[in-house]
Design an enzyme around this catalytic site. Structure first.
Site, PDB file in Angstrom:
ATOM      1  N   HIS A  10      29.100  37.893  29.040  1.00  0.00           N
ATOM      2  CA  HIS A  10      27.863  37.221  29.451  1.00  0.00           C
ATOM      3  C   HIS A  10      27.779  35.878  28.729  1.00  0.00           C
ATOM      4  O   HIS A  10      28.128  35.769  27.553  1.00  0.00           O
ATOM      5  CB  HIS A  10      26.654  38.081  29.108  1.00  0.00           C
ATOM      6  CG  HIS A  10      26.652  39.389  29.824  1.00  0.00           C
ATOM      7  ND1 HIS A  10      26.258  39.510  31.138  1.00  0.00           N
ATOM      8  CD2 HIS A  10      27.026  40.630  29.427  1.00  0.00           C
ATOM      9  CE1 HIS A  10      26.379  40.770  31.510  1.00  0.00           C
ATOM     10  NE2 HIS A  10      26.847  41.478  30.490  1.00  0.00           N
TER      11      HIS A  10
ATOM     12  N   CYS B 152      26.057  31.606  33.792  1.00  0.00           N
ATOM     13  CA  CYS B 152      26.425  32.865  34.443  1.00  0.00           C
ATOM     14  C   CYS B 152      26.313  32.734  35.965  1.00  0.00           C
ATOM     15  O   CYS B 152      27.216  33.149  36.697  1.00  0.00           O
ATOM     16  CB  CYS B 152      25.521  33.988  33.941  1.00  0.00           C
ATOM     17  SG  CYS B 152      25.929  35.594  34.635  1.00  0.00           S
TER      18      CYS B 152
END
Length: 113
Positions: free
Chosen positions: A22, A34
């Site tokens: 992430h 992201c």
């Protein structure tokens, strides 16, 4: 951090890629790093299928994406698939250049066996 590994064959063509982790650039739902990496990579898989008829093997779950291109494609199809994948690599590198603390791309060339 998002880790991307792009695997090339001995001849230099992209054979597969994985994306894991992430970005942690912003809170969930607001993370542009992201979102950008996901849009580029999933969009590429969709484009490969829609524009060439090739269905890559892929696995997609939160924090992980893996895509493998089938082997032994006809040459004209392989060229189209590679153009789309190289476009993906260019786009991901642009994200990495701007947000390098949150995304890292590694290229791995297959060794001769």
């Amino acid at each position: 951090m998002i880790q991307i590994r792009i695997n090339r064959t001995e001849s230099g063509t992209i054979q597969s890629f994985t994306m894991s982790g992430h970005a942690k650039f912003a809170k969930h739902g607001e993370d542009i790093v992201c979102a950008g990496a996901s849009a580029v990579s999933v969009g590429t898989i969709n484009a490969v299928h829609a524009l060439t008829g090739v269905t890559p093997e892929f696995e997609n779950k939160p924090g992980f994406l893996r895509c493998v291109i089938p082997e032994n494609l006809p040459e004209s199809t392989e060229e189209k698939v590679q153009l789309l994948l190289e476009g993906m690599a260019v786009s991901l590198r642009a994200i990495e250049e701007e947000y390098g603390k949150h995304i890292k791309i590694t290229f791995k060339k297959q060794e001769v066996e």
